[in-house]
Design an enzyme around this catalytic site. Structure first.
Site, PDB file in Angstrom:
ATOM      1  N   HIS A 129      -4.043 -12.879 -20.389  1.00 43.46           N
ATOM      2  CA  HIS A 129      -3.097 -12.825 -21.506  1.00 43.46           C
ATOM      3  C   HIS A 129      -2.149 -11.652 -21.252  1.00 43.46           C
ATOM      4  CE1 HIS A 129      -6.406 -14.914 -24.055  1.00 43.46           C
ATOM      5  NE2 HIS A 129      -5.652 -15.799 -23.403  1.00 43.46           N
ATOM      6  N   GLU A 153      -1.689  -8.194 -23.167  1.00 45.35           N
ATOM      7  CA  GLU A 153      -2.824  -7.266 -23.225  1.00 45.35           C
ATOM      8  C   GLU A 153      -2.734  -6.300 -22.048  1.00 45.35           C
ATOM      9  OE1 GLU A 153      -6.019 -10.088 -23.357  1.00 45.35           O
ATOM     10  OE2 GLU A 153      -5.267 -10.967 -25.217  1.00 45.35           O
ATOM     11  N   HIS A 171      -9.675  -8.098 -20.963  1.00 43.67           N
ATOM     12  CA  HIS A 171      -8.725  -8.497 -21.996  1.00 43.67           C
ATOM     13  C   HIS A 171      -8.477  -7.362 -22.996  1.00 43.67           C
ATOM     14  CE1 HIS A 171      -8.348 -12.969 -21.480  1.00 43.67           C
ATOM     15  NE2 HIS A 171      -9.424 -12.765 -20.749  1.00 43.67           N
ATOM     16  N   GLU A 186     -13.417  -6.872 -23.698  1.00 45.83           N
ATOM     17  CA  GLU A 186     -12.272  -6.712 -24.589  1.00 45.83           C
ATOM     18  C   GLU A 186     -12.070  -5.247 -24.961  1.00 45.83           C
ATOM     19  OE1 GLU A 186     -10.264  -9.100 -25.645  1.00 45.83           O
ATOM     20  OE2 GLU A 186     -11.359 -10.995 -25.400  1.00 45.83           O
TER      21      GLU A 186
END
Length: 638
Positions: free
Chosen positions: A379, A382, A494, A570
């Site tokens: 993504h 990010e 991420h 994350e």
């Protein structure tokens, strides 16, 4: 010839026929408007009445004539316009579009009339340059090609030097009080409007309100939507603006309230609650250590706002960059890759090209028996993921000239394949979740049920094929290489919009999940916490029920495909909370940003070394692990 906007609104041309010969050669502005999935031809060659031809060597690259990103990847485009007859009711947009689509009812332009002198060329709109008033972002190329016309048999050529002349309008250009631009790598932000509020809004004590909106990613086929959330733009106060010389004359600073007016429509709008915008006043947005948080950031359910005091220099100018998270530029990426290529024991290769032709770089280092793949930035918005990669590679390769026993051990235990940025197209374009084709790469790891659309019929295929070279070459190339090397440990890095924690999401919902993978997950996180207190295990996404995992998600697919330890790591966009903070303590560490993301990347080597002996252990190794290494079933509630 007025610059058009990216939606190709109808252009009303002058009342008289114009004989213009214009040759435009631009590297940074294509004469095609591509608005993330919506395209239209703004200017084409016109050879005689009723005949329009288009000559182009364009491969769908998102550069714009509207103040949108002027991508360096744009190719030269040349166009010649001759004898363009026009009248007030003639729609250039409709004519070009209809004729190009071979519609029989396309409007025919009127018969040519006499040439019009260059000085009489005007446009009907006073707002050709959106930025000539109190605020705005200039539309159109910054360099104009010569304009030629014939007056009384004499050819006259003029090359506009002033941006105001680009529109061939008589209205003089007026410097706006504030200019908003996103025409740099990873930029995303569009000026909407400006309001002078000096003395009107006492509770804000602001001088100006500036309204900005986030531009959406291209349409995502599988998810049937356009994502947006990431923003990054520059705001510049202009000392030559009449407003600056009048309303704000003598002031040493101006307080501006920035209003992100479509925040409530973003992909994860509720995640703006508790979020603080980043700001830097450096003249470049690519100094990661210069960014700070705006503590007065506020989200009211529809708009994200913050204020900034622009300190006026001696020349009266002042600029600042604002971002969802500090950007990681392609230039910095190439610099990192260059350092890795020169490092001892490392090789740099390409997985393959992206849709827009960028190489997907990966770094191989180590001679160990276990194969570890770590990928970053599926993504693109990010950007903390690539700072993570930088910290990891700096330590693993000793790029910071530090002797590190853990890094040396890691190189002996593993053969690492590290992809710092698997989605460079989306990153450069300022997208949140998609590549240049509009695909969310983290849903492209295997075929899945086709999305339902309004034009579905019984004959339509019920399977969405993925990955493909046409939609998701990034995933296609990566899987091809992973199938060749195999995989014993995998991490997909991420950033998460909502949860204010660093965490690891496992593959609990996949058929391969059992005591072995559960124990590896627990031991990895426990070791990671010991190495870096920015990591924790209690808060994460709620685990999938057994058999309920989505196989088209990257870490799930890798776990299933290679029966290996695999997780999605994350990091937060918000400030990072500590374990003590969540139970009522007051030791919340502030300052989560690029530097701590780099530190977290470096610390992962400790955890990988710790679990290495057990990755392919077929015995009940968990029986010998300390109690602190036990798997903790996480929750998204905190």
């Amino acid at each position: 010839l007025a610059p058009t906007d990216h939606n190709l609104d109808t252009i009303r041309t002058p009342t008289t026929t114009t004989n213009i010969t214009m040759r435009v050669t631009m590297m940074n502005f294509l004469l095609v408007s591509l608005s993330r999935g919506h395209s239209g031809i703004a200017i084409a060659s016109h050879h005689g009445v009723g005949k329009i031809g288009v000559r182009s060597h364009i491969s769908a690259m998102p550069a714009f004539v509207t103040g949108h990103r002027a991508a360096s990847r744009s190719r030269c485009v040349s166009r010649t316009l001759a004898t363009v007859p026009t009248k007030p009711s003639f729609s250039l947009k409709a004519s070009l579009r209809d004729i190009l689509e071979n519609k029989s009812n396309a409007p025919n332009p009127p018969t040519p009339a006499a040439p019009t002198p260059l000085a009489d060329l005007t446009t009907p709109s006073d707002d050709v340059l959106d930025g000539g008033g109190m605020g705005g972002m200039m539309k159109g190329p910054l360099n104009a090609a010569p304009l030629s016309t014939t007056v009384n048999g004499r050819k006259i050529t003029a090359t506009p030097k002033d941006p105001a002349l680009l529109s061939t309008t008589k209205k003089p250009y007026v410097d706006p009080i504030i200019s908003i631009t996103d025409t740099y790598d990873s930029g995303n932000g569009e000026f909407v409007s400006l309001k002078i509020v000096d003395g009107e809004e006492e509770q804000d004590f602001c001088d100006v309100y500036v309204y900005v909106k986030i531009k959406p990613d291209p349409f995502t086929t599988l998810e049937n939507k356009q994502h947006f959330q990431y923003f990054s733009f520059r705001s510049t106060l202009n000392p030559n603006s009449p407003g600056m010389k009048g309303l704000f004359s003598g002031k040493k600073s101006i307080k501006v309230k920035y209003i992100l007016q479509n925040a409530g429509e973003a992909s994860y709008a509720d995640a703006f609650k508790g979020y603080s915008t980043f700001v830097t006043t450096k003249m470049t947005p690519f100094d990661p250590d210069s960014w700070e948080r705006k503590s007065d950031s506020s989200y009211d359910g529809g708009r994200l706002t913050w204020t900034h005091v622009h300190e006026l220099g001696e020349d009266g100018s002042a600029a600042a960059y604002f971002a969802y998270f500090p950007p990681y530029s392609q230039e910095r990426h190439l610099g990192l890759i260059g350092k890795c290529a020169e490092a001892k024991g490392a090789t740099v290769k390409s997985l393959g090209p992206t849709i827009e032709g960028r190489e997907i770089d990966f770094v191989t280092v180590g001679t160990g028996p276990r194969t570890c793949w770590i990928i970053h930035r599926q993504h693109p918005g990010e950007s903390m993921a690539e700072f993570y990669a930088e910290g990891l590679l700096n330590r693993l390769l000793g790029l910071n000239d530090k002797c590190d026993e853990v890094a040396e051990k890691a190189r002996e235990l593993y053969t690492f394949n590290i992809v710092p940025n698997i989605n460079p197209d989306g990153s450069s374009s300022g997208y949140l979740r998609t590549n240049a084709a509009g695909q969310n790469l983290n849903r492209e790891w295997c075929p899945s049920p086709a999305p339902l659309t309004d034009d579905d019929d019984d004959a339509k295929a019920d399977t969405y094929e993925a990955p493909t070279l046409e939609r998701s070459p990034e995933v296609y190339h990566l899987l091809r290489h992973m199938d060749q090397t195999g995989c014993d440990a995998f991490l997909d890095i991420h950033g998460d919009e909502d949860l204010p924690f660093n965490f690891l999401a496992g593959s609990e919902g996949m058929s391969v999940w059992g005591k072995r993978l559960e124990s590896l997950h627990g031991a990895f996180l426990a070791s990671y916490e010991r190495a870096n207190d920015d990591m924790q295990a209690k808060v994460s996404y709620d685990p999938d029920e057994s058999g309920g995992g989505m196989p088209n998600i990257c870490s799930n697919q890798i776990a299933e495909r290679f029966d290996c330890f695999s997780g999605t790591l994350e990091m937060p966009f918000k400030e990072c909370w500590s374990d003590t903070m969540q139970v009522g303590g007051d030791d919340k560490k502030i300052g989560w940003g690029p530097e701590r993301a780099r530190q977290l990347g470096a610390s992962v080597l400790d955890a990988l070394c710790y679990i290495s002996p057990h990755l392919r252990d077929e015995g009940e190794f968990w029986e010998g692990l300390p109690e602190d290494d036990a798997y903790i079933c996480p929750s998204s509630k905190y």
